[in-house]
Design a protein around this motif. Structure first.
Motif, PDB file in Angstrom:
ATOM      1  N   GLU A  18       0.830  -1.200   0.000  1.00 22.47           N
ATOM      2  CA  GLU A  18       0.000   0.000   0.000  1.00 22.47           C
ATOM      3  C   GLU A  18       0.867   1.253   0.000  1.00 22.47           C
ATOM      4  N   GLU A  19       1.988   1.211   0.744  1.00 22.49           N
ATOM      5  CA  GLU A  19       2.909   2.347   0.750  1.00 22.49           C
ATOM      6  C   GLU A  19       3.491   2.581  -0.642  1.00 22.49           C
ATOM      7  N   LEU A  20       3.870   1.486  -1.319  1.00 22.55           N
ATOM      8  CA  LEU A  20       4.421   1.600  -2.663  1.00 22.55           C
ATOM      9  C   LEU A  20       3.404   2.210  -3.622  1.00 22.55           C
ATOM     10  N   LEU A  21       2.177   1.704  -3.594  1.00 23.23           N
ATOM     11  CA  LEU A  21       1.138   2.198  -4.486  1.00 23.23           C
ATOM     12  C   LEU A  21       0.861   3.679  -4.239  1.00 23.23           C
ATOM     13  N   LYS A  22       0.855   4.069  -2.972  1.00 22.90           N
ATOM     14  CA  LYS A  22       0.605   5.471  -2.635  1.00 22.90           C
ATOM     15  C   LYS A  22       1.755   6.347  -3.102  1.00 22.90           C
ATOM     16  N   ARG A  23       2.994   5.871  -2.906  1.00 23.54           N
ATOM     17  CA  ARG A  23       4.166   6.669  -3.272  1.00 23.54           C
ATOM     18  C   ARG A  23       4.223   6.923  -4.777  1.00 23.54           C
ATOM     19  N   HIS A  24       3.856   5.926  -5.566  1.00 27.27           N
ATOM     20  CA  HIS A  24       3.906   6.056  -7.016  1.00 27.27           C
ATOM     21  C   HIS A  24       2.568   6.483  -7.620  1.00 27.27           C
ATOM     22  N   ALA A  25       1.579   6.733  -6.760  1.00 24.36           N
ATOM     23  CA  ALA A  25       0.244   7.117  -7.230  1.00 24.36           C
ATOM     24  C   ALA A  25      -0.284   6.106  -8.239  1.00 24.36           C
ATOM     25  N   ILE A  26      -0.146   4.825  -7.891  1.00 25.15           N
ATOM     26  CA  ILE A  26      -0.592   3.743  -8.761  1.00 25.15           C
ATOM     27  C   ILE A  26      -1.933   3.216  -8.271  1.00 25.15           C
ATOM     28  N   GLU A  27      -2.883   3.135  -9.165  1.00 28.58           N
ATOM     29  CA  GLU A  27      -4.176   2.525  -8.840  1.00 28.58           C
ATOM     30  C   GLU A  27      -4.200   1.124  -9.422  1.00 28.58           C
ATOM     31  N   LEU A  28      -3.908   0.149  -8.596  1.00 29.54           N
ATOM     32  CA  LEU A  28      -3.829  -1.239  -9.053  1.00 29.54           C
ATOM     33  C   LEU A  28      -4.191  -2.153  -7.895  1.00 29.54           C
ATOM     34  N   ASP A  29      -5.083  -3.064  -8.141  1.00 30.68           N
ATOM     35  CA  ASP A  29      -5.518  -3.998  -7.105  1.00 30.68           C
ATOM     36  C   ASP A  29      -4.607  -5.222  -7.084  1.00 30.68           C
ATOM     37  N   VAL A  30      -4.309  -5.693  -5.859  1.00 33.32           N
ATOM     38  CA  VAL A  30      -3.582  -6.952  -5.687  1.00 33.32           C
ATOM     39  C   VAL A  30      -4.606  -8.002  -5.299  1.00 33.32           C
ATOM     40  N   SER A  50       6.119  -3.587 -12.874  1.00 32.75           N
ATOM     41  CA  SER A  50       6.181  -4.123 -14.233  1.00 32.75           C
ATOM     42  C   SER A  50       4.805  -4.082 -14.892  1.00 32.75           C
ATOM     43  N   SER A  51       3.767  -4.430 -14.126  1.00 27.73           N
ATOM     44  CA  SER A  51       2.403  -4.395 -14.657  1.00 27.73           C
ATOM     45  C   SER A  51       1.979  -2.965 -14.974  1.00 27.73           C
ATOM     46  N   HIS A  52       2.385  -2.038 -14.141  1.00 28.12           N
ATOM     47  CA  HIS A  52       1.970  -0.641 -14.305  1.00 28.12           C
ATOM     48  C   HIS A  52       2.644   0.013 -15.511  1.00 28.12           C
ATOM     49  N   PHE A  53       3.945  -0.221 -15.657  1.00 28.47           N
ATOM     50  CA  PHE A  53       4.684   0.472 -16.703  1.00 28.47           C
ATOM     51  C   PHE A  53       4.730  -0.285 -18.034  1.00 28.47           C
ATOM     52  N   PHE A  54       4.704  -1.610 -17.991  1.00 31.44           N
ATOM     53  CA  PHE A  54       4.867  -2.381 -19.217  1.00 31.44           C
ATOM     54  C   PHE A  54       3.709  -3.342 -19.502  1.00 31.44           C
ATOM     55  N   GLY A  55       2.703  -3.357 -18.653  1.00 31.83           N
ATOM     56  CA  GLY A  55       1.555  -4.228 -18.863  1.00 31.83           C
ATOM     57  C   GLY A  55       0.298  -3.421 -19.079  1.00 31.83           C
TER      58      GLY A  55
END
Length: 371
Positions: free
Chosen positions: A244-256, A304-309
């Protein structure tokens, strides 16, 4: 302010929370501590309904409560604290949180390496100022440990057993006598530790035999052994917290998806069991298979999913990240992972279905690519 830093120290990241805890803390405080021992524990382990606080304090370190309490009691007694355990068990993170809560400064750190010298834990000199004005307090460069002594706060020593015996021995007088002598300064040649000073050191249990601690130094520390987290619930909480910290830091909206998180945890559990039953080190992965490495695998798959998927975490990409992260030796680690994929993942994919078949395919393809 935290948005301007790649990685904010705990006292900056949780500044608002620490300010609030300090404002409501009416408990007794040892020395010059900013928070009472109970509030330090609460900051690290999080609040519960029984604490009766108006504000919820999230848990930041996941482990046995007794480890944290023993660590706090040790620091309150002004003895040195040594956190020892396998890589990735959260020793450094716990040391940082304790320092932030106790004195609002976790950055007075010495990193132990083969190149660490006595100057790194005592003092050195500004050569240009020495040439111009001679040796004095102004031309002296105090180490982080000496700075901690003068301020009466916590100093940290990371990877203590990585440093040589000469460096370790220099800590003995600091921990026992609580001062540092500076012979070059003549009469004004002693720096005394102020109340509240202590040292939190960490040591990797896998480094045993590299530079063993002397008996004299061991007596100056209270040991707290941090075990590898094997409880699935606790491990899940840790991985979710960090993710959750990683997703918040990169402003990524992605479900695990919970199913993929379960596959990741199960795979690490399987590989740990295989390592424990291995007959020799050649049959073990070089990885420590720690919780921190699980987090690293998941972070790799997410980015990897965010930038290349297509911004969707898949079992194939998770498998690729796991193999890519754990296959450090070639061909040894690849052979171990290939055996696991054929002997465990393949039967499980047939028996359980779900995401396992895709995980099987992703791992097979990555192993073939790296072989």
């Amino acid at each position: 302010m935290t948005d301007d830093l790649l990685r904010a120290p705990a006292e900056v990241k949780y500044a608002d929370e620490l300010d609030w805890l300090e404002s409501v803390d009416d408990g007794p405080k040892p020395f010059s501590w900013r928070l009472s021992p109970k509030m330090v524990r609460l900051f690290v382990l999080g609040s519960e309904r029984a604490d009766g606080l108006e504000r919820e304090i999230p848990q930041k370190w996941f482990g046995d409560r007794s480890f944290v309490e023993r660590a706090i009691v040790t620091l309150a007694s002004d003895r040195g604290l040594l956190l020892i355990g396998d890589p990735g068990t959260g020793k450094s993170w716990l040391a940082e949180l304790l320092s932030a809560a106790i004195c609002r400064n976790s950055t007075l750190v010495v990193q132990g390496t083969a190149g660490t010298t006595e100057d790194h834990i005592k003092y050195s000199w500004n050569v240009s100022m020495v040439i111009a004005k001679g040796q004095s307090r102004d031309s002296m460069i105090p180490s982080p440990i000496m700075t901690a002594m003068e301020r009466g706060v916590i100093g940290r020593f990371e990877e203590l057993t990585r440093s040589t015996s000469d460096v370790q021995d220099a800590l003995i007088s600091i921990l026992s006598e609580k001062y540092v002598a500076i012979p070059e300064l003549g009469d004004d040649n002693i720096v005394f530790a102020q109340p509240g000073f202590s040292i939190i050191a960490t040591a990797n249990s896998r480094d045993r035999g590299v530079n063993d601690l002397s008996s004299a130094l061991k007596r100056r520390f209270n040991f707290v052994r941090i075990p590898v987290v094997t409880n699935k619930k606790s491990e899940t909480e840790i991985v979710r917290f960090r993710t959750e910290e990683l997703l918040k830091r990169h402003a990524i909206e992605l479900d695990v998806p919970p199913s993929l998180l379960s596959i990741l945890l199960q795979s690490f559990a399987d590989l740990r069991a295989a390592a424990q039953s291995a007959a020799s080190d050649d049959e073990k992965l070089e990885s420590a298979l720690s919780t921190a490495e699980q987090i690293g695998v998941l972070e790799d798959a997410i980015l990897s999913s965010h930038f290349f998927g297509d911004r969707t975490l898949t079992a194939e990409r998770l498998a690729a990240s796991l193999v890519g992260s754990l296959a450090r030796r070639s061909p040894e680690d690849l052979a171990i992972l290939n055996k696991y994929w054929h002997g465990v993942v393949e039967p499980r994919s047939k028996a359980e279905g779900g995401e396992w078949p895709a995980f099987l395919d992703g791992g097979r393809d990555t192993i073939a690519t790296l072989s």
